[in-house]
Design a protein around this motif. Structure first.
Motif, PDB file in Angstrom:
ATOM      1  N   CYS A  89      41.189  10.858  44.329  1.00 29.48           N
ATOM      2  CA  CYS A  89      41.408   9.757  43.565  1.00 29.48           C
ATOM      3  C   CYS A  89      43.059  10.005  42.826  1.00 29.48           C
ATOM      4  O   CYS A  89      43.414   8.935  42.022  1.00 29.48           O
ATOM      5  N   LEU A  90      43.550  11.032  42.951  1.00 25.61           N
ATOM      6  CA  LEU A  90      44.935  11.357  42.506  1.00 25.61           C
ATOM      7  C   LEU A  90      45.899  11.127  43.512  1.00 25.61           C
ATOM      8  O   LEU A  90      46.149  11.701  44.569  1.00 25.61           O
ATOM      9  N   ILE A  91      47.163  10.764  43.008  1.00 24.02           N
ATOM     10  CA  ILE A  91      48.352  10.713  43.986  1.00 24.02           C
ATOM     11  C   ILE A  91      49.580  11.043  43.442  1.00 24.02           C
ATOM     12  O   ILE A  91      50.691  11.303  43.915  1.00 24.02           O
ATOM     13  N   ASP A  92      49.528  11.685  42.022  1.00 27.42           N
ATOM     14  CA  ASP A  92      50.635  11.950  41.435  1.00 27.42           C
ATOM     15  C   ASP A  92      50.247  12.603  39.887  1.00 27.42           C
ATOM     16  O   ASP A  92      49.384  12.017  39.310  1.00 27.42           O
ATOM     17  N   SER A  93      51.258  13.393  39.347  1.00 24.11           N
ATOM     18  CA  SER A  93      51.090  13.685  37.827  1.00 24.11           C
ATOM     19  C   SER A  93      52.502  14.215  37.461  1.00 24.11           C
ATOM     20  O   SER A  93      53.386  14.377  38.096  1.00 24.11           O
ATOM     21  N   CYS A  94      52.654  14.752  36.193  1.00 29.86           N
ATOM     22  CA  CYS A  94      53.758  15.179  35.662  1.00 29.86           C
ATOM     23  C   CYS A  94      54.452  16.524  36.355  1.00 29.86           C
ATOM     24  O   CYS A  94      55.469  16.544  36.359  1.00 29.86           O
ATOM     25  N   ARG A  95      53.074  17.110  36.648  1.00 24.00           N
ATOM     26  CA  ARG A  95      53.257  18.492  37.371  1.00 24.00           C
ATOM     27  C   ARG A  95      54.053  19.556  36.388  1.00 24.00           C
ATOM     28  O   ARG A  95      54.095  20.794  36.938  1.00 24.00           O
ATOM     29  N   HIS A  96      54.331  19.466  35.237  1.00 26.78           N
ATOM     30  CA  HIS A  96      54.732  20.518  34.404  1.00 26.78           C
ATOM     31  C   HIS A  96      53.865  20.704  33.026  1.00 26.78           C
ATOM     32  O   HIS A  96      54.122  21.958  32.362  1.00 26.78           O
ATOM     33  N   CYS A  97      52.910  20.013  32.734  1.00 26.31           N
ATOM     34  CA  CYS A  97      52.229  20.218  31.761  1.00 26.31           C
ATOM     35  C   CYS A  97      51.115  21.331  31.933  1.00 26.31           C
ATOM     36  O   CYS A  97      51.002  21.543  33.127  1.00 26.31           O
ATOM     37  N   CYS A 108      46.457  15.744  33.566  1.00 26.34           N
ATOM     38  CA  CYS A 108      47.693  15.794  33.078  1.00 26.34           C
ATOM     39  C   CYS A 108      47.678  15.199  31.680  1.00 26.34           C
ATOM     40  O   CYS A 108      47.428  13.784  31.427  1.00 26.34           O
ATOM     41  N   HIS A 109      48.572  15.771  30.742  1.00 25.62           N
ATOM     42  CA  HIS A 109      48.820  15.242  29.827  1.00 25.62           C
ATOM     43  C   HIS A 109      49.815  13.926  29.336  1.00 25.62           C
ATOM     44  O   HIS A 109      49.539  13.046  28.439  1.00 25.62           O
ATOM     45  N   LYS A 110      50.642  13.573  30.699  1.00 31.22           N
ATOM     46  CA  LYS A 110      51.226  12.541  30.677  1.00 31.22           C
ATOM     47  C   LYS A 110      50.670  11.317  31.375  1.00 31.22           C
ATOM     48  O   LYS A 110      51.397  10.286  31.412  1.00 31.22           O
ATOM     49  N   GLY A 111      49.346  11.564  31.650  1.00 33.62           N
ATOM     50  CA  GLY A 111      48.735  10.573  32.580  1.00 33.62           C
ATOM     51  C   GLY A 111      49.003  10.751  34.031  1.00 33.62           C
ATOM     52  O   GLY A 111      49.936  10.659  34.532  1.00 33.62           O
ATOM     53  N   VAL A 112      47.752  10.949  34.737  1.00 36.51           N
ATOM     54  CA  VAL A 112      47.796  11.252  36.027  1.00 36.51           C
ATOM     55  C   VAL A 112      47.802   9.831  36.775  1.00 36.51           C
ATOM     56  O   VAL A 112      47.716   8.867  36.373  1.00 36.51           O
ATOM     57  N   THR A 113      48.601   9.778  37.836  1.00 32.13           N
ATOM     58  CA  THR A 113      48.785   8.410  38.727  1.00 32.13           C
ATOM     59  C   THR A 113      47.455   8.394  39.627  1.00 32.13           C
ATOM     60  O   THR A 113      47.333   9.199  40.219  1.00 32.13           O
ATOM     61  N   MET A 114      46.776   7.505  39.478  1.00 35.39           N
ATOM     62  CA  MET A 114      45.687   7.057  40.293  1.00 35.39           C
ATOM     63  C   MET A 114      45.903   6.477  41.509  1.00 35.39           C
ATOM     64  O   MET A 114      46.942   5.847  41.518  1.00 35.39           O
ATOM     65  N   THR A 115      44.733   6.640  42.474  1.00 38.18           N
ATOM     66  CA  THR A 115      45.109   5.871  43.796  1.00 38.18           C
ATOM     67  C   THR A 115      45.365   4.494  43.738  1.00 38.18           C
ATOM     68  O   THR A 115      45.957   4.107  44.534  1.00 38.18           O
ATOM     69  N   TYR A 116      44.748   3.921  43.056  1.00 40.53           N
ATOM     70  CA  TYR A 116      44.937   2.541  42.874  1.00 40.53           C
ATOM     71  C   TYR A 116      45.031   2.105  41.241  1.00 40.53           C
ATOM     72  O   TYR A 116      44.468   2.855  40.348  1.00 40.53           O
ATOM     73  N   GLY A 117      45.488   0.955  41.058  1.00 35.70           N
ATOM     74  CA  GLY A 117      45.761   0.602  39.518  1.00 35.70           C
ATOM     75  C   GLY A 117      46.495   1.112  38.591  1.00 35.70           C
ATOM     76  O   GLY A 117      46.934   1.047  37.401  1.00 35.70           O
ATOM     77  N   SER A 118      47.471   2.283  38.828  1.00 37.43           N
ATOM     78  CA  SER A 118      48.471   2.808  38.220  1.00 37.43           C
ATOM     79  C   SER A 118      49.943   2.645  38.693  1.00 37.43           C
ATOM     80  O   SER A 118      50.175   2.352  39.773  1.00 37.43           O
ATOM     81  N   LYS A 119      50.582   2.905  37.698  1.00 29.38           N
ATOM     82  CA  LYS A 119      52.334   2.647  38.006  1.00 29.38           C
ATOM     83  C   LYS A 119      52.668   3.852  38.595  1.00 29.38           C
ATOM     84  O   LYS A 119      52.641   4.892  38.334  1.00 29.38           O
ATOM     85  N   GLU A 120      53.092   3.553  39.855  1.00 31.75           N
ATOM     86  CA  GLU A 120      53.517   4.979  40.766  1.00 31.75           C
ATOM     87  C   GLU A 120      54.754   5.472  39.923  1.00 31.75           C
ATOM     88  O   GLU A 120      55.507   4.716  39.568  1.00 31.75           O
ATOM     89  N   ARG A 121      54.851   6.853  39.972  1.00 32.56           N
ATOM     90  CA  ARG A 121      55.765   7.517  39.234  1.00 32.56           C
ATOM     91  C   ARG A 121      57.208   7.100  40.311  1.00 32.56           C
ATOM     92  O   ARG A 121      58.460   7.516  39.500  1.00 32.56           O
ATOM     93  N   LYS A 122      57.143   7.278  41.333  1.00 31.26           N
ATOM     94  CA  LYS A 122      58.485   7.161  42.222  1.00 31.26           C
ATOM     95  C   LYS A 122      59.003   5.812  42.068  1.00 31.26           C
ATOM     96  O   LYS A 122      60.113   5.640  42.357  1.00 31.26           O
ATOM     97  N   ASP A 123      58.228   4.813  41.782  1.00 32.69           N
ATOM     98  CA  ASP A 123      58.996   3.466  41.332  1.00 32.69           C
ATOM     99  C   ASP A 123      58.009   2.602  40.407  1.00 32.69           C
ATOM    100  O   ASP A 123      56.877   2.230  40.554  1.00 32.69           O
ATOM    101  N   THR A 124      58.369   2.451  39.011  1.00 33.66           N
ATOM    102  CA  THR A 124      57.591   2.372  37.862  1.00 33.66           C
ATOM    103  C   THR A 124      57.357   0.592  38.163  1.00 33.66           C
ATOM    104  O   THR A 124      56.325   0.044  37.433  1.00 33.66           O
ATOM    105  N   ASN A 125      57.895   0.005  39.194  1.00 34.22           N
ATOM    106  CA  ASN A 125      57.438  -1.320  39.504  1.00 34.22           C
ATOM    107  C   ASN A 125      56.193  -1.748  40.429  1.00 34.22           C
ATOM    108  O   ASN A 125      56.124  -2.895  40.606  1.00 34.22           O
TER     109      ASN A 125
END
Length: 349
Positions: A89-97, A108-125
């Motif tokens: 279900c997870l593909i990224d997080s802030c990794r620091h909290c 994750c306090h800053k919001g986890v990046t989900m496998t679908y439906g999330s803005k990817e941290r590597k490219d917010t678009n």
């Protein structure tokens, strides 16, 4: 960018249909997977139908993926081309909290990046798209190693249904001598029975359907209680732990009554309506808890345990063009116990 083919919902009321889209360009720490199998979770249906109210469209669902690695970035050292890997279900997080540092990235306090439906941290678009598709690009830190001894079709649901039930059972130290109840026999419930049984607990299934009793016993349950039987529910007592896997609106108060003093009811289903409970639980120090999947470290531990103990999900394998029918059957409870899509059929669709 990497071209992909998938099945997507274009609106909350439309059937899933073929879609061509692009994955982000892989970076130095990314893996590219050719996807082989993907499970169907009830959460996929909730999201595709916007039943939680925050879906982004078009959306390719799917977060129980198993595939083979076709490319690795220059900074990847823990996987190689040809390896099997899983994505949950997870593909990224802030990794620091604090949760991330405690290997609980799902909180994750800053919001986890989900496998679908999330803005990817590597490219917010870029909005992440899921596993009902031909491929996936994922950061190596969020990929999971798959035990080679297991049937891949039955492994896919472990990436959600497996870890969702494993995590609370481990958190509450379920083991020999514990009296455990499992509410609901679906994708989550059948894995909960398998794990609780493997841990040595005495396991009871609570179900509305008497026809599921034999299956529950074959999965490892020691007894079955029909929850529509008022007398049987009143007689249910002294449970140490009850894991409620139901993802629809239901009354949890009878399960609170079935707990012993200091007992715990843990909710892992995600109904689209709020559950209500009576305040009488304060009279015996009972606990209502919730649990959301698990972190990457814990998910890998679960997969390793499954490899060592030959535990996989019971599945029905389908072609991609059967996905809309499968959605309806999941909603009606007509699956034993997880649909898994053979993604090879997507290439010929």
């Amino acid at each position: 960018m990497i071209k992909a083919l998938g099945y997507a919902a274009s609106t909350a009321t439309s059937a899933l249909a073929p879609i061509e889209f692009e994955r982000r360009e892989p970076g130095s720490r990314d893996l590219v997977l050719e996807l082989l199998y993907c499970g169907i979770c009830h959460s996929d249906i909730h999201y595709a139908r916007n039943e939680w109210g925050y879906s982004r469209f078009p959306i390719v669902p799917g977060h129980e993926m198993v595939g083979r690695i076709t490319s690795v970035g220059s900074d990847v050292s823990n996987f190689k081309v040809g390896d099997l890997a899983g994505i949950g279900c997870l593909i990224d997080s802030c990794r620091h909290c604090a949760p991330c540092q405690d290997h609980e990235e799902q909180y994750c306090h800053k919001g986890v990046t989900m496998t679908y439906g999330s803005k990817e941290r590597k490219d917010t678009n870029v909005i992440s798209q899921g596993g009902y598709s031909t491929n996936y690009v994922v950061d190596t830190d969020f990929a999971l190693r798959i035990p080679s001894s297991l049937d891949l079709k039955g492994v896919a649901p472990l990436l959600c249904a497996g870890i969702t039930t494993w995590s609370p059972l481990r958190r509450w130290n379920i083991g020999p001598g514990d009296k455990v109840g499992v509410v609901g026999l679906g994708g989550l419930g059948h894995m909960a029975i398998k794990f609780a049984h493997a841990f040595g607990a005495d396991v009871t299934l609570f179900t509305t359907s008497a026809s599921k009793a034999a299956d529950a016993m074959s999965l490892g349950a020691d007894s079955v209680i029909i929850s529509k039987d008022t007398d049987a529910m009143k007689a249910a007592r002294e449970f140490d732990f009850i894991l409620d896997t139901v993802s629809a609106l239901h009354d949890i108060n009878p399960y609170l009554s079935a707990l012993k003093r200091n007992g715990t009811l843990c909710l892992v289903g995600l109904p689209d309506q709020q559950l209500a409970f009576k305040p009488s639980l304060v009279l015996s120090n009972k606990i209502i808890s919730g649990s959301l999947i698990g972190g990457i470290k814990e998910t890998q531990e679960m997969l390793n345990y499954c490899g060592e103990n030959n535990i996989i999900a019971d599945i029905e394998l389908i072609n991609i063009n059967e996905v809309n029918e499968a959605f309806e059957r999941v909603v009606s409870g007509d699956v034993k116990y997880r649909f898994v899509i053979d993604l090879e059929t997507l290439k010929n669709n």
